[in-house]
Enzyme design. Structure first.
Site, PDB file in Angstrom:
ATOM      1  N   GLY A   9       0.844  -1.180   0.000  1.00 32.43           N
ATOM      2  CA  GLY A   9       0.000   0.000   0.000  1.00 32.43           C
ATOM      3  C   GLY A   9       0.883   1.235   0.000  1.00 32.43           C
ATOM      4  O   GLY A   9       1.919   1.250   0.680  1.00 32.43           O
ATOM      5  N   ILE A  11       0.544   3.898   1.440  1.00 29.27           N
ATOM      6  CA  ILE A  11       0.590   4.605   2.726  1.00 29.27           C
ATOM      7  C   ILE A  11       1.182   3.708   3.824  1.00 29.27           C
ATOM      8  O   ILE A  11       1.125   4.049   5.003  1.00 29.27           O
ATOM      9  CB  ILE A  11      -0.802   5.104   3.168  1.00 29.27           C
ATOM     10  N   SER A  12       1.780   2.595   3.443  1.00 26.96           N
ATOM     11  CA  SER A  12       2.315   1.641   4.421  1.00 26.96           C
ATOM     12  C   SER A  12       3.668   2.105   4.963  1.00 26.96           C
ATOM     13  O   SER A  12       4.629   2.233   4.197  1.00 26.96           O
ATOM     14  CB  SER A  12       2.480   0.269   3.761  1.00 26.96           C
ATOM     15  N   PRO A  13       3.785   2.334   6.274  1.00 26.09           N
ATOM     16  CA  PRO A  13       5.082   2.742   6.811  1.00 26.09           C
ATOM     17  C   PRO A  13       6.128   1.653   6.684  1.00 26.09           C
ATOM     18  O   PRO A  13       7.317   1.930   6.500  1.00 26.09           O
ATOM     19  CB  PRO A  13       4.775   3.047   8.285  1.00 26.09           C
ATOM     20  N   ALA A  15       6.332  -0.544   4.233  1.00 29.84           N
ATOM     21  CA  ALA A  15       6.815  -0.532   2.850  1.00 29.84           C
ATOM     22  C   ALA A  15       7.831   0.594   2.662  1.00 29.84           C
ATOM     23  O   ALA A  15       8.838   0.427   1.967  1.00 29.84           O
ATOM     24  CB  ALA A  15       5.651  -0.383   1.880  1.00 29.84           C
TER      25      ALA A  15
END
EC number: 5.99.1.4
Length: 199
Positions: A9, A11-13, A15
């Site tokens: 995603g 907005i995934s921290p 990632a």
């Protein structure tokens, strides 16, 4: 040649904290990477996960310690409470899908650019001007922000379905289709690296 399906995603921290390690692993092993951005919140809903807003306070308190701890360990700038989070993931995801289709730029850099915009630069990745700027900064035509809308929307939905079918339940998530091996989390990239070295 091995391939990697990368589900994430924008907005995934976690990632974001993967940085460019996936790209370096892929290059080292000659593996191709298919970037499959998806709606991580809907993925949680469909696979038994819990959206951050609904998690128990103890889990969120631990998250608030663990994310900065990892960022410090990796030497990455990080804002635990970004100005624009959560934010609509679809526009940035459509741009990534369109850029992957168009080619010609740094796709890994583009993905990291959107993630960094959220977690280190306090930028709104649902804003058209930000999307165009990140596209341009990584060698892509900024007009992809417009031209990729229809195909992007269709692929974005398929990525979610494909992820569920593949057994994906979080972000970042790496799948090696040739072997069926799955790796969840930026802290499993060393295991992905080791696995690819056996192929």
């Amino acid at each position: 040649m091995a391939s990697i399906d990368y589900y994430f995603g924008t907005i995934s921290p976690w990632a974001y904290l993967a940085g460019d390690r996936l790209e370096r692993i892929g290059e080292r092993h000659g593996a191709t990477i298919a970037y499959r951005p998806l709606d991580i919140l809907q993925l949680f809903d469909r696979t038994g996960g819990v959206r951050p807003a609904n998690r128990h306070p103890s889990r969120m308190q631990y998250r608030a310690q663990e994310l900065p701890r990892w960022a410090d360990h990796l030497g990455m700038a990080f804002n635990l409470k970004p100005a624009h989070w959560p934010v609509n993931m679809a526009p940035s995801s459509y741009a990534i899908i369109a850029a992957q289709e168009a080619g010609g730029g740094d796709l890994g850099g583009l993905v990291q650019g959107f993630l960094r915009a959220v977690w280190a630069e306090d930028r709104d990745i649902s804003d058209d001007a930000v999307i165009r700027d990140v596209l341009s900064a990584h060698g892509f035509d900024p007009s992809l922000a417009d031209s990729g809308l229809i195909v992007g929307a269709e692929t974005y939905g398929r990525n979610l379905d494909r992820a569920v079918e593949a057994g994906v339940f979080g972000s970042p998530f790496y799948v090696v289709p040739e072997t069926g091996q799955k790796f969840w989390g930026q802290d499993r990239l060393d295991f992905l690296d080791r696995h690819l070295s056996t192929l």
